[in-house]
Design a protein around this motif. Structure first.
Motif, PDB file in Angstrom:
ATOM      1  N   ASN A   1       0.822  -1.216   0.000  1.00  0.00           N
ATOM      2  CA  ASN A   1       0.000   0.000   0.000  1.00  0.00           C
ATOM      3  C   ASN A   1       0.852   1.261   0.000  1.00  0.00           C
ATOM      4  N   GLU A   2       0.236   2.365  -0.408  1.00  0.00           N
ATOM      5  CA  GLU A   2       0.889   3.672  -0.344  1.00  0.00           C
ATOM      6  C   GLU A   2       0.940   4.135   1.107  1.00  0.00           C
ATOM      7  N   PRO A   3       1.900   4.933   1.488  1.00  0.00           N
ATOM      8  CA  PRO A   3       2.987   5.361   0.622  1.00  0.00           C
ATOM      9  C   PRO A   3       3.996   4.230   0.429  1.00  0.00           C
ATOM     10  N   ASP A   4       4.756   4.290  -0.612  1.00  0.00           N
ATOM     11  CA  ASP A   4       5.862   3.362  -0.882  1.00  0.00           C
ATOM     12  C   ASP A   4       5.447   1.981  -1.374  1.00  0.00           C
ATOM     13  N   ALA A   5       4.275   1.861  -1.975  1.00  0.00           N
ATOM     14  CA  ALA A   5       3.855   0.580  -2.551  1.00  0.00           C
ATOM     15  C   ALA A   5       4.913   0.106  -3.545  1.00  0.00           C
ATOM     16  N   GLY A   6       5.289  -1.163  -3.445  1.00  0.00           N
ATOM     17  CA  GLY A   6       6.265  -1.752  -4.348  1.00  0.00           C
ATOM     18  C   GLY A   6       7.713  -1.563  -3.944  1.00  0.00           C
ATOM     19  N   LEU A   7       7.949  -0.819  -2.883  1.00  0.00           N
ATOM     20  CA  LEU A   7       9.319  -0.592  -2.407  1.00  0.00           C
ATOM     21  C   LEU A   7       9.599  -1.452  -1.179  1.00  0.00           C
ATOM     22  N   TRP A   8      10.873  -1.780  -0.989  1.00  0.00           N
ATOM     23  CA  TRP A   8      11.292  -2.556   0.175  1.00  0.00           C
ATOM     24  C   TRP A   8      11.533  -1.623   1.364  1.00  0.00           C
ATOM     25  N   GLY A   9      11.182  -2.093   2.530  1.00  0.00           N
ATOM     26  CA  GLY A   9      11.407  -1.343   3.757  1.00  0.00           C
ATOM     27  C   GLY A   9      11.354  -2.283   4.947  1.00  0.00           C
ATOM     28  N   PHE A  10      11.524  -1.718   6.101  1.00  0.00           N
ATOM     29  CA  PHE A  10      11.474  -2.520   7.322  1.00  0.00           C
ATOM     30  C   PHE A  10      10.031  -2.821   7.686  1.00  0.00           C
ATOM     31  N   PRO A  11       9.763  -3.993   8.271  1.00  0.00           N
ATOM     32  CA  PRO A  11       8.404  -4.264   8.747  1.00  0.00           C
ATOM     33  C   PRO A  11       7.994  -3.191   9.747  1.00  0.00           C
ATOM     34  N   GLY A  12       6.743  -2.810   9.715  1.00  0.00           N
ATOM     35  CA  GLY A  12       6.302  -1.797  10.663  1.00  0.00           C
ATOM     36  C   GLY A  12       4.925  -1.272  10.359  1.00  0.00           C
ATOM     37  N   GLY A  13       4.452  -0.431  11.245  1.00  0.00           N
ATOM     38  CA  GLY A  13       3.139   0.159  11.088  1.00  0.00           C
ATOM     39  C   GLY A  13       2.782   1.002  12.285  1.00  0.00           C
ATOM     40  N   HIS A  14       1.511   1.331  12.362  1.00  0.00           N
ATOM     41  CA  HIS A  14       1.012   2.269  13.369  1.00  0.00           C
ATOM     42  C   HIS A  14       1.230   1.766  14.800  1.00  0.00           C
ATOM     43  N   VAL A  15       1.328   2.725  15.706  1.00  0.00           N
ATOM     44  CA  VAL A  15       1.403   2.436  17.145  1.00  0.00           C
ATOM     45  C   VAL A  15      -0.001   2.633  17.695  1.00  0.00           C
TER      46      VAL A  15
END
Length: 138
Positions: A26-40
């Motif tokens: 999902n946006e932002p950054d759909a299709g890009l690699w990053g660290f696992p994570g999300g909302h607090v």
């Protein structure tokens, strides 16, 4: 309409000179690699959120060790209106168990050589290389 920044946590897991990354669905950054994570979540620390998001997105169990850094992500549209505003707390996590499988809001998950991240060979979200350097002590 964005009314306030959102707090999110990133789980930074290093194992055998490889970092665990996920490909965003999902946006932002759909299709890009990053660290696992999300909302607090309300009442949850960023360290707890990092461990929870790691498990939800990859099935990997990790133990949060310490905060590494914070990152501001502010995305604007062509008219300069704010589309996304996150404060990301990067948390170093110890790998306890499990091998990564994509789940939740990611399309892929896996271990990646640090060099492929630092050299730009892998299409990553902004600041993934910066966080990797901090995690490696540099």
């Amino acid at each position: 309409m964005i009314t306030a920044p959102k707090l999110a946590a990133l789980a930074v897991v290093l194992k055998d000179d490889k970092l665990l990354l996920v490909k965003r669905r999902n946006e932002p950054d759909a299709g890009l690699w990053g660290f696992p994570g999300g909302h607090v979540d309300l009442g949850e620390t960023a360290m707890e959120a990092a461990a929870r998001e790691l498990r939800e997105e990859t099935g990997v169990v990790g133990r949060p060790l310490r905060y590494l850094t914070n990152i501001d992500v502010i995305v604007r549209d062509a008219a300069d209106r704010i589309q996304f505003h996150f404060l990301l707390a990067a948390v170093l996590c110890e790998h306890i168990s499990g091998e990564p499988t994509a789940d939740d809001d990611v399309s892929d998950a896996g271990w990646h050589d640090v060099e492929s991240i630092l050299s730009g060979q892998l299409r990553c979200s902004l600041h993934v290389d910066d966080v990797a350097r901090v995690a490696l002590g540099g």
